[in-house]
Design an enzyme around this catalytic site. Structure first.
Site, PDB file in Angstrom:
ATOM      1  N   ASP A 469      38.352  34.555  37.128  1.00 45.76           N
ATOM      2  CA  ASP A 469      39.302  34.733  36.202  1.00 45.76           C
ATOM      3  C   ASP A 469      40.189  35.829  36.602  1.00 45.76           C
ATOM      4  OD1 ASP A 469      37.265  36.378  36.002  1.00 45.76           O
ATOM      5  OD2 ASP A 469      37.606  36.941  33.785  1.00 45.76           O
ATOM      6  N   ARG A 473      38.995  43.788  36.726  1.00 44.46           N
ATOM      7  CA  ARG A 473      38.080  44.565  35.617  1.00 44.46           C
ATOM      8  C   ARG A 473      36.572  44.272  35.966  1.00 44.46           C
ATOM      9  NH1 ARG A 473      40.872  40.996  31.557  1.00 44.46           N
ATOM     10  NH2 ARG A 473      39.700  39.277  31.158  1.00 44.46           N
ATOM     11  N   GLU A 475      34.615  42.008  35.245  1.00 45.40           N
ATOM     12  CA  GLU A 475      34.450  40.331  34.785  1.00 45.40           C
ATOM     13  C   GLU A 475      34.217  39.805  36.019  1.00 45.40           C
ATOM     14  OE1 GLU A 475      35.716  37.654  31.364  1.00 45.40           O
ATOM     15  OE2 GLU A 475      36.741  39.602  31.600  1.00 45.40           O
ATOM     16  N   TRP A 537      36.744  24.498  28.738  1.00 45.61           N
ATOM     17  CA  TRP A 537      36.104  25.115  29.811  1.00 45.61           C
ATOM     18  C   TRP A 537      34.968  24.036  30.245  1.00 45.61           C
ATOM     19  CZ3 TRP A 537      39.675  27.485  27.239  1.00 45.61           C
ATOM     20  CH2 TRP A 537      40.137  28.607  27.723  1.00 45.61           C
ATOM     21  N   GLU A 739      47.673  37.631  32.938  1.00 43.67           N
ATOM     22  CA  GLU A 739      46.995  36.709  32.159  1.00 43.67           C
ATOM     23  C   GLU A 739      47.310  36.735  30.733  1.00 43.67           C
ATOM     24  OE1 GLU A 739      43.605  39.558  30.800  1.00 43.67           O
ATOM     25  OE2 GLU A 739      42.311  37.863  30.330  1.00 43.67           O
ATOM     26  N   HIS A 760      45.627  36.686  36.801  1.00 45.34           N
ATOM     27  CA  HIS A 760      44.964  35.617  36.317  1.00 45.34           C
ATOM     28  C   HIS A 760      45.669  34.480  36.417  1.00 45.34           C
ATOM     29  CE1 HIS A 760      41.769  37.416  33.650  1.00 45.34           C
ATOM     30  NE2 HIS A 760      41.544  36.256  33.058  1.00 45.34           N
TER      31      HIS A 760
HETATM   32  C1  BGC Z   1      38.401  35.692  30.975  1.00 46.60           C
HETATM   33  C2  BGC Z   1      39.253  34.332  30.912  1.00 46.60           C
HETATM   34  C3  BGC Z   1      38.368  33.197  30.125  1.00 46.60           C
HETATM   35  C4  BGC Z   1      38.067  33.744  29.016  1.00 46.60           C
HETATM   36  C5  BGC Z   1      37.153  32.730  28.126  1.00 46.60           C
HETATM   37  C6  BGC Z   1      38.289  35.972  29.573  1.00 46.60           C
HETATM   38  O1  BGC Z   1      37.617  37.319  29.363  1.00 46.60           O
HETATM   39  O2  BGC Z   1      39.182  36.581  31.755  1.00 46.60           O
HETATM   40  O3  BGC Z   1      40.082  34.173  31.754  1.00 46.60           O
HETATM   41  O4  BGC Z   1      38.510  32.087  30.564  1.00 46.60           O
HETATM   42  O5  BGC Z   1      37.628  35.106  28.642  1.00 46.60           O
HETATM   43  O6  BGC Z   1      37.425  33.155  26.912  1.00 46.60           O
END
Ligand code: BGC
Length: 885
Positions: A469, A473, A475, A537, A739, A760
Site C-alpha cells: 500500500d 509508515r 504498514e 480486496w 493516498e 499510494h
Molecule cells: C492501507 C490501504 C488499504 C486500507 C484498507 C490502509 O491502511 O494503507 O491502502 O487498502 O488500509 O482499508
C-alpha cells in the site's frame, strides 16, 4: 534504420518470465522469445527449440534434453518445456529459431540458460544455523544494541574448480559474502512470504568468486519482514549450501552446520520501519575473507528445520535501481540539515562524512515538509525511519549506506554532521523489485506527463517484494485491494509477470478455509486483526490471475489459481442474501464528498468476479463451469438491477462510483446504459468536473466513461487542475501519487497524519487510461497477439505518444494534430496483428504514407468499416504512418 528483408534471430529469450534464471523448480518451465523481423506483415509460422545439458552440445545443434523439431506454430510465449524429465541441478542451455511466412528459417538465437534448483528435500545437506547469544554491552554512543549476527566458515579447495553454485535462504534476511566479496547485488533475500508456510531460496553462480586454497563464506542475518514487530519470530536462521564441481568431475559441498562460527559486528540494529544503526568502530575488516583470525568467534547454534516448504524463488530480486542527488539543502533549525532529493521514492540515503571517531550522524526521512521547512514525520506513525552512522575516524571520508531497512521519502534530515554538509554528503539510492520498464507516455500537457511519471515512481516504490500500500509508515503491507485496483495499470508501466506470479502464491497461501481471500497477503501476526472476504480486496484473488492471462497470455496463472477463485465465488455466494452482498467491508475507501453504499459496491464486485471466473473456465476448457458462472453472473446482475437500479437509470447511492462500476462491469440492461451514463456525466458536471471517487470507483471511472462514449467527460476530469483532481497534486509539486485527494490542500495544508501517505498508487490508475484510451493501446484477447490501436484525441491535447513493450514486442501509438489534420504513427510488433481505429469522418479521408489507406491492401492495410467516428483497418506487423485530412 537499416532495412532488412528477412527474419532475424529471435530475441529476448526468457524462461518463466526471467532472463537466464538459476535454480528454478518449475518442472515444465515456460519459454518465450520475440520475433525480430522488420517486414510488414511479418509472421512466424514455425519454431524449433533445442535444449541441451551443456553449451558445447547446444553449439553443435544438439538438444539432448529437448529438440522440438520444426513445430508449425505462431506461438512465441507460454511454451511449456516437454523434453526429458528435469532433475535437481540440471543445466538447460537453449536456443530457438523460427520460420517466416515464406518458409524461410531465421538464424538460431543466441544461447540462453536456465538451471534447475534443489528439487528434493534430500538435496539439502545444510542445517539451519544462527546465533542468539546475548549481545555485548551497549556501545558508548547510539541507540540500544540488537546487533546483527555475522556467520563465517573457512574451507579449502585443493583442485581446480569448474563450477561453484550457492543455494541459500533464511528466516529473516541474509546477505552472503564469499572471499570478501558480496555474492549478489540482490537485496532483501530471501524475500517475503508467510514464513510459516513457505520460504524461498535463491541460487547463485559463484564460480568466479572461489579459488584454490582457503576460501571463506560469510553471512549476515537481519530481521527483515520475519522479525518486523514480532510478526513471525526473532530466531533468525541461515540455510546455505555451496556445491563445487571440480575440473576432474568430482564434487564437494560446504553447507551451513555446526562448524560455522559467529560474532556480532558493526550493525547495531536494523529494522524495516525504524531504520539501521551502524558503528564503524566495530567493523571487522576481512571477516568474510581468508586469513581472518576468528579465534574469538563463538560456535553457531544449529536449529531444527522449520516446517515451511523450502522452494525456489519465483520472482525478480530487489535491487538498487537508481540514484538521486540533492536539489536543495536547507537548515530549518540549527544543526539539522534537510536534503531535498527532488523526488518521493523508496530506498535509502548513502552518507559521505569525514568526522572524528565516535561522531554519530543521524538521518531521518520524510515525504513532505512542515510549513516551517522541517520534515513531517507524524504520518510515519510508529515507524522511526532513522538511520545512524557512527564514524570510525582516521581523517578519511567514510561512505555508508544501510541494506536491511528502507524508507519512503523525498527529504533527509541530517543531524550530527560536523559543520555544514556539502550537497553530495547525501545520495538517494532507489530500490525496488527489478522489472523491465514496459511503457512510457508523453503528451502535450506537461502536468499529465508528470502525473504519469508519478504513477511509475509510486509503483516502483511499492513494488518491493510484494505489491504494498505504501513504503513509508508502519504498514507497507500487501493490501489486496490496492494491488488488484492497480495491477492493470502496473502492467503498462512495467513487466510485472514474474512479480505477480509470486504474489499469487502469497495470496493463495493467505486464503482462508472458507474460501475468503484476505485483506493482506502474505499473512502475518499484525497489531490489528486481518480481515477477509471484503469486496474489492478479496476480489484480488480473481482479478490478478485473470489480468496475467489477459496481458501475458498466462493460462497457467488461471489453471494454478482456478480452485482458489472458485472457492472465493462460493464464499461470496454463501455470504450473500438473494445474491446481494452485505453492506460491509471498506466500501469505496477514501472517497471525497460522496459515499457509495457498501452493498451496492460489494454486489457489483461479486458480479464482476463471477464473470471473470466464467471466462477463466472457458479458457481452461471447463464448459460446464463456464455455463455455471455465466449463469451466476446473470443472476447477480438481475438481483443488482432489481435491488438498486430504477427504471430511469438511477442507481442507489447516486455516486460517481455506482455508475462507474455498473457501466464498467456491464451490469445494466442495454436500455439503461445511456441514462446511467447521462447521470454519471451530470454528476461530474455538478461537481464542476471534479472527482468524488475512492479507491474502488477510480478504477472504473475513466473506463466506464470511455465505454459509454463519454470521453469528453473523461478528458475534463483528467485535465482538471483544481481540487480535487489528479492534476491538483501535480500542480502543487507532487512527485508521487497520494493516498488521499486531500492529503494536502491550499486551504487546510496537510491532512490528519494518522492516515496520510504520499505514495499510494490506487489513484494512479488513470495512467491505464492514458495508455489504453488517449494513446489507445490495448490487447484484443489474451496476450497482445491481436492488438487494438484506438487513440481518442480529445480535451486540449494536441499530441500524445505511448510506447508499450508487450510480451510479443514493442507497440507504438503516437498521434499529433497538424494544421493539415491528424497524423497517427503506429508500430505493430512482428507476428501480431492489429485493428487500428483512425479517427476520421470517412475512410476516404485517410492516407497511409501518401496513399489512400482504404485501397492499400497490397501494403498490408485492409479497410474494415467505419465505427463511431473512426475508419477501422486491419493491419499486420510493421510501421504505419496514417494521415487524416
Ligand atoms: C492501507 C490501504 C488499504 C486500507 C484498507 C490502509 O491502511 O494503507 O491502502 O487498502 O488500509 O482499508
Amino acid at each position: 534504420m537499416a532495412l532488412t528483408t528477412q527474419m532475424l534471430a529471435p530475441a529476448n529469450l526468457r524462461c518463466e518470465y526471467r532472463t537466464d534464471p538459476l535454480g528454478i523448480d518449475v518442472k515444465a518451465p515456460r519459454l518465450s522469445w520475440e520475433v525480430v523481423d522488420p517486414r510488414r506483415g511479418a509472421a512466424q509460422t514455425a519454431y524449433r527449440i533445442l535444449v541441451a545439458s551443456d553449451e558445447a552440445l547446444l553449439a553443435a545443434d544438439t538438444g539432448d534434453l529437448w529438440d522440438t523439431g520444426a513445430v508449425p506454430s505462431a506461438e512465441t510465449n507460454q511454451i511449456e518445456y516437454a523434453g526429458r524429465q528435469l532433475s535437481s541441478r540440471t543445466r538447460c542451455c537453449w536456443k530457438v529459431r523460427t520460420w517466416d511466412a515464406g518458409g524461410r528459417p531465421s538464424p538460431w538465437s543466441s544461447p540462453a540458460l536456465w538451471t534447475m534448483g534443489l528439487l528434493e528435500r534430500g538435496d539439502w545437506l545444510a542445517r539451519w544455523i544462527g546465533y542468539d547469544a546475548p549481545p555485548p554491552g551497549p556501545p558508548a554512543a547510539g541507540p540500544p544494541a540488537q546487533p546483527l549476527p555475522h556467520l563465517r566458515r573457512s574451507f579449502a579447495l585443493e583442485k581446480p574448480v569448474r563450477r561453484a553454485t550457492l543455494y541459500a535462504t533464511a528466516k529473516g534476511l541474509y546477505e552472503l559474502h564469499l572471499n570478501g566479496r558480496p555474492v549478489t547485488d540482490s537485496l532483501f533475500t530471501p524475500g517475503w512470504t508467510d514464513f510459516a508456510k513457505r520460504i524461498y531460496y535463491q541460487t547463485f553462480d559463484v564460480t568466479a568468486l572461489v579459488r584454490r586454497g582457503e576460501n571463506v563464506l560469510g553471512a549476515i542475518l537481519a530481521p527483515g519482514w520475519y522479525g518486523l514487530r514480532d510478526r513471525h519470530g526473532r530466531d533468525y536462521r541461515l540455510l546455505a549450501q555451496l556445491e563445487v564441481e571440480f575440473a576432474d568431475g568430482s564434487r564437494a559441498a560446504i553447507a551451513s552446520d555446526g562448524s560455522w562460527k559467529a560474532a556480532y559486528g558493526p550493525i547495531l540494529a536494523a529494522d524495516l520501519y525504524d531504520g539501521e544503526s551502524y558503528d564503524a568502530r566495530l567493523e571487522m575488516p576481512g571477516w568474510a575473507a581468508p586469513g581472518f583470525d576468528d579465534a574469538a568467534w563463538a560456535p553457531v547454534l544449529v536449529a531444527e528445520a522449520p516446517e515451511a516448504l523450502v522452494e525456489a524463488y519465483p520472482s525478480v530480486p530487489v535491487r538498487r535501481t537508481g540514484e538521486l542527488q540533492a536539489v536543495r539543502v536547507t537548515e530549518p533549525k540549527p544543526g539539522a540539515f534537510v536534503f531535498d532529493l527532488g523526488q518521493n521514492f523508496t530506498g535509502w540515503a548513502r552518507l559521505k562524512v569525514k568526522a572524528p571517531a565516535g561522531a554519530a550522524v543521524t538521518m531521518r526521512f520524510a515525504e513532505v515538509l512542515e510549513p516551517g521547512g522541517n520534515i513531517h514525520t507524524a504520518n510515519l506513525r510508529s515507524a522511526k525511519c532513522t538511520d545512524t552512522y557512527i564514524c570510525k575516524g582516521g581523517g578519511r571520508p567514510e561512505v555508508w549506506e544501510p541494506r536491511f531497512t528502507f524508507h519512503g521519502f523525498r527529504y533527509v534530515e541530517v543531524a550530527g554532521y560536523p559543520g555544514a554538509p556539502p550537497a553530495d554528503a547525501i545520495t538517494g539510492v532507489a530500490i525496488n523489485s527489478y522489472m523491465p520498464h514496459a511503457g512510457s507516455f508523453e503528451c502535450s500537457n506537461p502536468l499529465i506527463n508528470r502525473f504519469w511519471l508519478n504513477t511509475l515512481w509510486t509503483q516502483r516504490g511499492n513494488f518491493l517484494e510484494v505489491p504494498t500500500d505504501c513504503p513509508q509508515r508502519d504498514e507497507r503491507l500487501g493490501w489486496t485491494g490496492d494491488a488488484q485496483i492497480f495491477i492493470r495499470t502496473a502492467t503498462y508501466n512495467m513487466d510485472v509477470a514474474a512479480f505477480f506470479t509470486k504474489w499469487l502464491v502469497d495470496l493463495d497461501d493467505a486464503q482462508g478455509p472458507t474460501g475468503a481471500f484476505p485483506d493482506i497477503a502474505p499473512r502475518a501476526r499484525l497489531p490489528f486483526p486481518v480481515g477477509e472476504g471484503n469486496a474489492a480486496w478479496g476480489d484480488a484473488g480473481v482479478i490478478c490471475p485473470t489480468t496475467l492471462h489477459l496481458v501475458y497470455g498466462d493460462r497457467r496463472a488461471l489453471a494454478d489459481h482456478y480452485g482458489a477463485m472458485t472457492r472465493w465465488i462460493a464464499y461470496l455466494e454463501a455470504n450473500s442474501t438473494g445474491l446481494l452482498r452485505p453492506a460491509a467491508g471498506y466500501g469505496d475507501w477514501v472517497p471525497l464528498g460522496e459515499e457509495t453504499p457498501k452493498d451496492v459496491l460489494a454486489t457489483a464486485c461479486f458480479a464482476r468476479s463471477a464473470r471473470l471466473v466464467a471466462e477463466a473456465a472457458r479458457t481452461l476448457g471447463k464448459a460446464d463451469d463456464a455455463q455455471k458462472y455465466d449463469d451466476l453472473y446473470e443472476r447477480i446482475r438481475k438481483a443488482f438491477n432489481k435491488a438498486y437500479v430504477s427504471g430511469d437509470g438511477l442507481i442507489a447511492g447516486d455516486t460517481q462510483t455506482c455508475y462507474a462500476m455498473a457501466l464498467d462491469f456491464d451490469l445494466l440492461p442495454e436500455a439503461l446504459r445511456a441514462p446511467a451514463a447521462d447521470r454519471l456525466v451530470r454528476n461530474i458536471g455538478a461537481h464542476g468536473n471534479h472527482l468524488t471517487v475512492g479507491f474502488v470507483g477510480v478504477a472504473s471511472l475513466l473506463r466506464a466513461l470511455t465505454k459509454a462514449g463519454r470521453t469528453r467527460a473523461a478528458y475534463a476530469l483528467m485535465e482538471q487542475e483544481t481540487f480535487p483532481s489528479w492534476l491538483y497534486a501535480v500542480r502543487h509539486g507532487a512527485t508521487s501519487v497520494w493516498e488521499r485527494w486531500n492529503g494536502w490542500t491550499e486551504e487546510h495544508g496537510l491532512f490528519d497524519p494518522a492516515m496520510n501517505s504520499f505514495a499510494h498508487y490506487a489513484f494512479g490508475v488513470a495512467a491505464e487510461w492514458l495508455f489504453s484510451t488517449v494513446a489507445g493501446i490495448d490487447t484484443d484477447g489474451p496476450g497482445f497477439r491481436r492488438i487494438i490501436i484506438r487513440p481518442r484525441p480529445g480535451g486540449r491535447l494536441t499530441h500524445a505518444r505511448a510506447v508499450y513493450h508487450a510480451i510479443t514486442g514493442e507497440i507504438v501509438s503516437a498521434w499529433r494534430l497538424e494544421s493539415t489534420g491528424l497524423q497517427l504513427d503506429v508500430t505493430i510488433p512482428p507476428n501480431t496483428t492489429a485493428t487500428v481505429y483512425v479517427p476520421a469522418r470517412t475512410a476516404a479521408d485517410v492516407t497511409e504514407r501518401g496513399k489512400p489507406a482504404s485501397e492499400a491492401e497490397a501494403e498490408g492495410i485492409k479497410f474494415l468499416r467505419m465505427d463511431a467516428g473512426a475508419a477501422v483497418f486491419a493491419v499486420g506487423a510493421g510501421q504505419y504512418a496514417f494521415a487524416v485530412r
